[in-house]
Design a protein around this motif. Structure first.
Motif, PDB file in Angstrom:
ATOM      1  N   THR A 143      57.925  35.552  -6.277  1.00  0.00           N
ATOM      2  CA  THR A 143      59.060  36.468  -6.159  1.00  0.00           C
ATOM      3  C   THR A 143      58.694  37.917  -6.459  1.00  0.00           C
ATOM      4  O   THR A 143      59.516  38.814  -6.235  1.00  0.00           O
ATOM      5  CB  THR A 143      60.191  36.049  -7.126  1.00  0.00           C
ATOM      6  OG1 THR A 143      59.697  36.072  -8.480  1.00  0.00           O
ATOM      7  CG2 THR A 143      60.701  34.650  -6.796  1.00  0.00           C
ATOM      8  N   HIS A 144      57.494  38.158  -6.924  1.00  0.00           N
ATOM      9  CA  HIS A 144      57.104  39.507  -7.348  1.00  0.00           C
ATOM     10  C   HIS A 144      57.186  40.484  -6.169  1.00  0.00           C
ATOM     11  O   HIS A 144      56.652  40.219  -5.086  1.00  0.00           O
ATOM     12  CB  HIS A 144      55.684  39.487  -7.902  1.00  0.00           C
ATOM     13  CG  HIS A 144      55.387  40.643  -8.804  1.00  0.00           C
ATOM     14  ND1 HIS A 144      55.299  41.932  -8.339  1.00  0.00           N
ATOM     15  CD2 HIS A 144      55.158  40.709 -10.149  1.00  0.00           C
ATOM     16  CE1 HIS A 144      55.015  42.751  -9.337  1.00  0.00           C
ATOM     17  NE2 HIS A 144      54.939  42.031 -10.452  1.00  0.00           N
ATOM     18  N   ILE A 179      52.625  35.022   0.878  1.00  0.00           N
ATOM     19  CA  ILE A 179      52.399  33.795   0.118  1.00  0.00           C
ATOM     20  C   ILE A 179      51.758  32.771   1.041  1.00  0.00           C
ATOM     21  O   ILE A 179      52.221  32.554   2.165  1.00  0.00           O
ATOM     22  CB  ILE A 179      53.721  33.209  -0.422  1.00  0.00           C
ATOM     23  CG1 ILE A 179      54.423  34.227  -1.325  1.00  0.00           C
ATOM     24  CG2 ILE A 179      53.470  31.912  -1.176  1.00  0.00           C
ATOM     25  CD1 ILE A 179      55.853  33.848  -1.659  1.00  0.00           C
ATOM     26  N   THR A 180      50.677  32.153   0.566  1.00  0.00           N
ATOM     27  CA  THR A 180      50.092  31.022   1.273  1.00  0.00           C
ATOM     28  C   THR A 180      50.121  29.839   0.323  1.00  0.00           C
ATOM     29  O   THR A 180      49.599  29.905  -0.797  1.00  0.00           O
ATOM     30  CB  THR A 180      48.664  31.320   1.782  1.00  0.00           C
ATOM     31  OG1 THR A 180      48.086  30.115   2.317  1.00  0.00           O
ATOM     32  CG2 THR A 180      47.753  31.863   0.695  1.00  0.00           C
ATOM     33  N   MET A 236      59.754  29.246   0.367  1.00  0.00           N
ATOM     34  CA  MET A 236      60.244  29.995   1.528  1.00  0.00           C
ATOM     35  C   MET A 236      61.553  30.712   1.190  1.00  0.00           C
ATOM     36  O   MET A 236      61.765  31.866   1.575  1.00  0.00           O
ATOM     37  CB  MET A 236      60.435  29.043   2.703  1.00  0.00           C
ATOM     38  CG  MET A 236      60.623  29.707   4.041  1.00  0.00           C
ATOM     39  SD  MET A 236      60.623  28.473   5.359  1.00  0.00           S
ATOM     40  CE  MET A 236      60.761  29.534   6.794  1.00  0.00           C
ATOM     41  N   GLU A 237      62.410  30.024   0.457  1.00  0.00           N
ATOM     42  CA  GLU A 237      63.671  30.632   0.046  1.00  0.00           C
ATOM     43  C   GLU A 237      63.425  31.809  -0.901  1.00  0.00           C
ATOM     44  O   GLU A 237      64.030  32.876  -0.756  1.00  0.00           O
ATOM     45  CB  GLU A 237      64.551  29.589  -0.637  1.00  0.00           C
ATOM     46  CG  GLU A 237      65.904  30.116  -1.080  1.00  0.00           C
ATOM     47  CD  GLU A 237      66.756  29.067  -1.759  1.00  0.00           C
ATOM     48  OE1 GLU A 237      67.917  29.363  -2.086  1.00  0.00           O
ATOM     49  OE2 GLU A 237      66.257  27.938  -1.974  1.00  0.00           O
ATOM     50  N   LYS A 296      58.868  38.295   2.471  1.00  0.00           N
ATOM     51  CA  LYS A 296      57.414  38.193   2.451  1.00  0.00           C
ATOM     52  C   LYS A 296      56.928  37.348   3.627  1.00  0.00           C
ATOM     53  O   LYS A 296      57.617  36.439   4.079  1.00  0.00           O
ATOM     54  CB  LYS A 296      56.943  37.535   1.146  1.00  0.00           C
ATOM     55  CG  LYS A 296      57.333  38.276  -0.117  1.00  0.00           C
ATOM     56  CD  LYS A 296      56.728  37.599  -1.332  1.00  0.00           C
ATOM     57  CE  LYS A 296      57.314  38.115  -2.626  1.00  0.00           C
ATOM     58  NZ  LYS A 296      57.222  39.558  -2.788  1.00  0.00           N
ATOM     59  N   LYS A 297      55.739  37.643   4.062  1.00  0.00           N
ATOM     60  CA  LYS A 297      55.075  36.797   5.039  1.00  0.00           C
ATOM     61  C   LYS A 297      54.703  35.484   4.354  1.00  0.00           C
ATOM     62  O   LYS A 297      54.227  35.484   3.213  1.00  0.00           O
ATOM     63  CB  LYS A 297      53.823  37.504   5.567  1.00  0.00           C
ATOM     64  CG  LYS A 297      53.180  36.850   6.769  1.00  0.00           C
ATOM     65  CD  LYS A 297      52.038  37.726   7.296  1.00  0.00           C
ATOM     66  CE  LYS A 297      51.444  37.127   8.566  1.00  0.00           C
ATOM     67  NZ  LYS A 297      50.347  37.971   9.094  1.00  0.00           N
ATOM     68  N   VAL A 298      54.915  34.350   5.032  1.00  0.00           N
ATOM     69  CA  VAL A 298      54.712  33.055   4.395  1.00  0.00           C
ATOM     70  C   VAL A 298      53.863  32.152   5.285  1.00  0.00           C
ATOM     71  O   VAL A 298      54.125  32.028   6.493  1.00  0.00           O
ATOM     72  CB  VAL A 298      56.060  32.356   4.105  1.00  0.00           C
ATOM     73  CG1 VAL A 298      55.835  30.966   3.539  1.00  0.00           C
ATOM     74  CG2 VAL A 298      56.884  33.179   3.138  1.00  0.00           C
TER      75      VAL A 298
END
Length: 479
Positions: A218-219, A225-226, A238-239, A246-248
């Motif tokens: 969440t930062h 995030i991977t 994802m939520e 953010k790109k996930v």
């Protein structure tokens, strides 16, 4: 004592938590428990390294550091091998493949790819309203990356994220799985002691607390995030990432089907099915855990698979002859056993297995027949050595059953006719597929799934491009 890697320094946690040897159930070692403050410090270090150093733009520096990491892995591979066997419960023979030696090749692949990958693409000139415009695209690093991995293949999962992210010019905060922290911390130690990665480019944390993962996902200073792990956790990540868009990347669960066609060599198919579900005791998201068989050959194939499972004894993962080792924890063993017992209560036939074996967290290879394709055991990921047999009526029915899943990670077909098998495979909605035992698992092959098996691809060229942003330029050409 193993330590965290934050801003180029190996540091202790405020306290430690135990890591168990799953083959014995005994404490193997202790890992530092990162605090949320240390997680924030790691993100701050990664942010500073990305924003204020040449890391994201200096391709030659990135190549040199990846080369050094690859050499350090080769130099210390036997130490890492013994650690992986003891902490992960990975059979020694698997460490010469997907548990260790193959992941090391990922670092070599991305270092070499970076030497030739075009980070700029010319689109040519066009005339617009009487002027010539030159257009081109530059590919830039996505930014600060949070990488969170699962316990089952910690070297593969860590390096499949680290190597392409670093090659792309990203900075990374890697969080190891709480069940296998020491293996991931070993990578951090190699980076700190044997490479020239600038401080903050790579940070490695371990924690048994959900708070650290929450901080990292969440930062606001994290750009991407991977994550590899369960679909349930992937949904939560994802939520959480959506709050700051953010790109996930998500590599999640699977409930893959192996289809045995009526023209297959049944003995070979049965052997392959038994061996696959026992690989790392079923703790693999892409393993084929549903076996689809022609209805008229159901009993024959069940008998052959049961015989194949009987030839795969459980054993000490340190023994070079062991193929099936323990599950990772008593918690996981209880989950697997609970699903098997509920399946039997719901009407499935327990052909073999379904028993715990002590000491350690072993579970006998298990075969269930007469399984309802809509039942829990046929729909939910078990992550244990449990294979369910489901009969089908014809090729169309086999495709329907194989696609009857929220997952779409992998699959397989056994057939005497390659063209028939390939045509059928193209109808299965999965990201990877094995035909007659074909092995797609390699550094240059994209890996990922459809549907709730995830978003994006790891490995291969697409694995690098997950960590890149595309910036389009245009300039008026002066005459």
């Amino acid at each position: 004592m193993t330590r965290l890697l934050i801003n180029g320094q190996l540091v202790d946690g405020e306290r430690t938590f135990p890591s168990l040897n799953p083959a014995t159930g005994e404490v193997y070692g202790h890992a530092p428990e990162a605090t949320t403050a240390q997680a924030e410090a790691a993100v701050a270090a990664a942010r500073t390294a990305f924003d204020t150093t040449a890391w994201s733009t200096d391709v030659q520096l990135r190549i040199r550091c990846l080369d050094q990491l690859h050499q350090a892995l080769l130099d210390h591979v036997e130490e890492l091998r013994e650690l992986t066997i003891a902490e992960v419960g990975a059979p020694r023979m698997l460490t010469y493949g997907p548990q260790l030696d193959d992941p090391v090749k990922l670092v070599r692949f991305y270092a070499d790819l970076l030497r030739k990958y075009p980070l700029t693409e010319e689109l040519g000139e066009v005339e617009i309203r009487g002027q010539r415009h030159r257009r081109w695209v530059e590919k830039e690093a996505a930014g600060v990356v949070t990488a969170i991995i699962a316990y089952n293949y910690p070297n593969q999962l860590a390096l499949a994220k680290l190597a392409p992210a670093l090659a792309a010019g990203c900075t990374v905060v890697l969080k190891g799985a709480p069940d296998t922290p020491l293996t991931t911390l070993f990578l951090g130690q190699l980076i700190a002691e044997h490479t020239d990665f600038p401080p903050g480019v790579v940070n490695v944390l371990t924690s048994s607390s959900a708070d650290v993962g929450e901080t990292l996902t969440t930062h606001p200073d994290v750009d991407m995030i991977t994550f590899t792990g369960s679909t349930a956790t992937g949904r939560r990540i994802m939520e959480a990432a959506s709050r700051t868009v953010k790109k996930v990347f998500l590599e999640l669960g699977g409930k893959s089907a192996m289809i045995v066609l009526d023209d297959a060599d049944f003995a070979t198919a049965a052997m392959f099915a038994a061996g696959t579900i026992c690989s790392h005791s079923g703790q693999g998201c892409a393993l084929t855990s549903r076996l689809l068989v022609p209805r008229e050959h159901h009993d024959e194939l069940v008998e052959k698979v049961a015989a194949g499972l009987a030839r795969i004894p459980l054993g000490d993962p340190a023994d070079p002859k062991t193929f099936a080792g323990p599950l990772i924890s008593e918690r996981q063993r209880e989950k697997v056993d609970g699903m098997v017992q509920r399946a039997v209560a719901a009407g499935a036939n327990l052909v073999t297995g379904g028993e715990k074996v002590d000491p350690g967290f072993f579970y006998k290879p298990t075969l269930l027949s007469n399984v309802d394709p809509d039942s829990e055991i046929a729909q939910d990921e078990v992550f244990g050595p449990v294979l369910v047999v489901i009969p089908y009526d014809d090729d169309d029915d086999a495709v329907k059953i194989a696609n009857n899943s929220v997952f779409g990670l992998s699959g397989g077909i056994q057939s005497g006719d390659d063209e028939r098998a390939i045509a059928l495979a193209r109808r299965i909605r999965t990201g990877t597929f094995s035909i007659n035992g074909g092995n797609y698992f390699a550094a240059d092959v994209p890996f990922g799934g459809y549907k709730q098996s995830g978003i994006g691809r790891e490995s291969g060229v697409p694995g690098l491009e997950e960590f890149l942003e595309y910036k389009s330029f245009a300039v008026v050409v002066r005459s």
